[in-house]
Structure formats: structure tokens, C-alpha cells
Enzyme design. Structure first.
Site, PDB file in Angstrom:
ATOM      1  CG  PHE A 198      -2.179   0.834   1.020  1.00  0.00           C
ATOM      2  CD1 PHE A 198      -2.995   0.661  -0.076  1.00  0.00           C
ATOM      3  CD2 PHE A 198      -2.513   1.804   1.956  1.00  0.00           C
ATOM      4  CE1 PHE A 198      -4.133   1.442  -0.252  1.00  0.00           C
ATOM      5  CE2 PHE A 198      -3.639   2.587   1.812  1.00  0.00           C
ATOM      6  CZ  PHE A 198      -4.454   2.408   0.699  1.00  0.00           C
ATOM      7  N   GLY A 199       1.858   1.254  -0.890  1.00  0.00           N
ATOM      8  CA  GLY A 199       2.666   2.444  -1.094  1.00  0.00           C
ATOM      9  C   GLY A 199       2.001   3.368  -2.107  1.00  0.00           C
ATOM     10  CB  ILE A 224       2.075   1.675  -7.160  1.00  0.00           C
ATOM     11  CG1 ILE A 224       3.211   2.370  -7.921  1.00  0.00           C
ATOM     12  CG2 ILE A 224       1.256   0.800  -8.117  1.00  0.00           C
ATOM     13  CD1 ILE A 224       4.254   1.422  -8.479  1.00  0.00           C
ATOM     14  NE  ARG A 260      11.705  -4.180 -10.292  1.00  0.00           N
ATOM     15  CZ  ARG A 260      11.220  -3.030 -10.728  1.00  0.00           C
ATOM     16  NH1 ARG A 260      10.004  -2.987 -11.260  1.00  0.00           N
ATOM     17  NH2 ARG A 260      11.936  -1.914 -10.628  1.00  0.00           N
ATOM     18  CD  GLU A 309      10.745  -7.781 -17.289  1.00  0.00           C
ATOM     19  OE1 GLU A 309      11.459  -6.739 -17.324  1.00  0.00           O
ATOM     20  OE2 GLU A 309       9.677  -7.838 -16.678  1.00  0.00           O
ATOM     21  CG  HIS A 362       8.994  -3.867 -17.073  1.00  0.00           C
ATOM     22  ND1 HIS A 362       9.918  -4.578 -16.345  1.00  0.00           N
ATOM     23  CD2 HIS A 362       8.585  -2.860 -16.264  1.00  0.00           C
ATOM     24  CE1 HIS A 362      10.065  -4.016 -15.153  1.00  0.00           C
ATOM     25  NE2 HIS A 362       9.272  -2.965 -15.088  1.00  0.00           N
ATOM     26  CB  ILE A 363       4.980  -0.777 -21.450  1.00  0.00           C
ATOM     27  CG1 ILE A 363       3.767  -1.706 -21.617  1.00  0.00           C
ATOM     28  CG2 ILE A 363       6.129  -1.198 -22.363  1.00  0.00           C
ATOM     29  CD1 ILE A 363       3.091  -1.623 -22.974  1.00  0.00           C
TER      30      ILE A 363
END
Length: 311
Positions: A142-143, A145, A224, A253, A272-273
Site C-alpha cells: 500500500f505504497g 502505487i 517485479r 526479460e 514492462h510498460i
């Protein structure tokens, strides 16, 4: 103040020198030869690309490092002196990532892009689409983002739960905070991973946690790849216990050609966009510019990294 830049970002030197402070900038030369020692109080660098350990070792008099990015997994923390401050641009990509998460959840509920027509369908006026309204969103982490995702989910009348390391009152009305992942998994229709990559989060989503997840749930990973056991994920999808996984991060990746993730019908893969949006260089630089001004005045910096916790 002497600021070393790992990369020559267009216009940054002029912007730093125009802050009205005594600022000297130095772009570290790139090349195949050994890096010669140089003096700098501040280093702006990236975690990926170039020989970061050699760069840190060559930088003499270093007091503060800022990572031009939002995560520091892979950063050689062991090389830092106890009094060297480490910061990153935490939160700079929260808005585009949160919008991406909502897009993946809406795509799941509205069966997109499958519902776009290229020829006459078997029938008109009939579908079995879902809604976000009334569904439960589980957010792991819950940061910045996680909170940006929660705000948007609440606007869609979702029930929102989020995990935190230690119990505290929710700063956001309508969001229930829980300490134990096990109490969230059986309730989540959509599970969003928004934790940093640390030894504690490695393999967090595994066979056991996937089995505890609500049947038919949708997993979204914009964090990640190390958080997810990809073998266990494949099994959960093959058995139908997990209905769908939207993955913006995978291991490795890029994925090699022919990898099973490309063709699995239960996976929606992006490259990863999710962080991408307008003016991203400016967004990522803004915390650094603010910190340069704070550093020159001896004030606290934003985006501080806990070097022990690893984020």
C-alpha cells in the site's frame, strides 16, 4: 555541490545549474576502459545499465545517491557507507501504473479485446460481461502505487483491501488494511501486486498462496517478476483455479522466443510498460530536482530508501 550524472540527460545540466545554487555537474564518461576516480557529493544513476559498482567505487566523497527510477532491486547496497544517503523517484510512475491496472481489470470484466468485432457475430444484444462494481480488489502493498490504484478502484465502487507490514488505521476511507495476506486472498476477485522486490517478497505468490486465492480470480503484476513463482502460476491457470493473469513483469526479460507465457490463453502479457506515460523523464527527475534544492539547504530528502529493508 558537485553532482555526477551517470548518463547525459538532455537539458539536465542546465536545469541544475539554473537552480541558483553553487552546482557543478559532471557527466561520467562511458567507455570500455577502467573508470578513473572522480570527486562528487551527489550521484544520479540507474540500477540497470553500466557497471554501477565500479561507478560507486570511483566516486570520491559521495554523500548522496539518487536512483533515476522507482525501485532499487539490484542496487549494490553493500558498497554504500553507513552515512551515504540513498533516494529514488518513488511514486513518480504511480499514476500511469494505476491507470494500467484499472485498464487490465476492466479488460477482464468487459472481455476485451475479444468483444471487438471484425465480422458479424453469432448474435447481437447478448453478452455475459462483468462489472468492477461490488467486486473485491486485493492490493498487496500500500505504497504510492497501491494507494493510486485504490483511489481509482473506489471510484468504480469496488470493495478494496490492502496488505501492510504493520497494523495501522487506513489513510483512505473505504480501504480496509490487513497484515496477513491469508485474510485477503480468499476474498479478492482481482489481486494486484504492488510490493517492492526484496528477499521477503521473493516468491510470495506461490503454490500455497495461489491455492488460497478465491477461485476464478484475476492476478495483476505490475511490481517485479520475483514476487511470482511462474511454475506455480502456470499450474493454477491450467487447472482453472486462477482465471487470468495480467503480467507486465516476467522472468527473464525479455522472454525468449517460444516461451510458454507468450501463448498461454490465461495470460495477458505486456512488455514492462505499465509505467509509461506523458513526460516520464520530467516525472522521474522532479523528485531529484526537489531533493537537490533540499540537500543544498540541509533539509530532509524525499524518496528515502531504507538500506536495511531494501526499499
Amino acid at each position: 555541490m558537485r553532482i555526477a550524472l551517470q548518463h547525459d540527460i538532455p537539458g539536465l545540466c542546465e536545469q541544475l545549474q539554473g537552480l541558483g545554487q553553487a552546482v557543478d555537474t559532471y557527466v561520467v564518461p562511458s567507455g570500455d576502459g577502467p573508470l578513473q576516480p572522480f570527486a562528487a557529493d551527489v550521484l544520479l544513476c540507474t540500477v540497470r545499465g553500466g557497471d554501477l559498482p565500479a561507478l560507486i567505487t570511483a566516486c570520491q566523497g559521495l554523500r548522496w545517491i539518487h536512483v533515476f527510477g522507482t525501485g532499487i532491486d539490484g542496487f549494490p547496497l553493500s558498497l554504500l557507507a553507513d552515512d551515504t544517503v540513498l533516494t529514488c523517484s518513488r511514486g513518480a510512475t504511480a499514476t500511469p501504473i494505476a491507470e494500467w491496472v484499472l485498464a487490465t481489470m476492466l479488460a477482464r470484466e468487459k472481455q476485451l479485446p475479444e468483444r471487438w468485432l471484425k465480422e458479424s457475430p453469432a448474435s447481437w444484444y447478448a453478452a455475459d460481461l462483468g462489472c468492477l462494481e461490488g467486486k473485491t480488489l486485493g492490493i498487496v502493498g500500500f505504497g504510492a502505487i497501491g494507494q493510486a490504484v485504490a483511489r481509482r478502484a473506489l471510484a468504480f465502487d469496488m470493495q478494496v483491501m490492502a496488505t501492510v507490514r504493520r497494523h495501522r488505521e487506513s489513510p483512505m476511507p473505504g480501504v480496509r488494511l490487513v497484515e496477513q495476506l491469508d485474510s485477503l486472498l480468499p476474498q479478492a476477485d482481482h489481486l494486484v501486486l504492488a510490493l517492492p522486490a526484496t528477499p521477503e517478497s521473493d516468491g510470495l505468490i506461490n503454490a500455497q498462496t495461489l491455492a488460497a486465492l478465491k477461485p476464478g480470480a484475476h492476478l495483476v503484476n505490475v511490481s517485479r517478476a520475483s514476487l511470482v513463482d511462474q511454475g506455480a502460476l502456470r499450474t493454477a491457470l491450467d487447472t482453472g483455479h486462477l482465471a487470468c493473469a495480467s503480467l507486465d513483469v516476467v522472468d527473464p526479460e525479455p522472454l525468449p522466443a517460444g516461451h510458454w507465457i507468450y501463448s498461454h490463453p490465461g495470460i495477458r502479457l505486456s512488455a514492462h510498460i505499465s509505467w509509461s506515460g506523458p513526460n516520464m523523464t520530467e516525472r522521474l527527475l522532479a523528485p531529484f530536482i526537489a531533493n537537490v534544492q533540499a540537500f543544498s539547504r540541509g533539509e530532509p530528502l524525499q524518496g528515502l530508501v531504507d538500506k536495511t529493508a531494501g526499499y
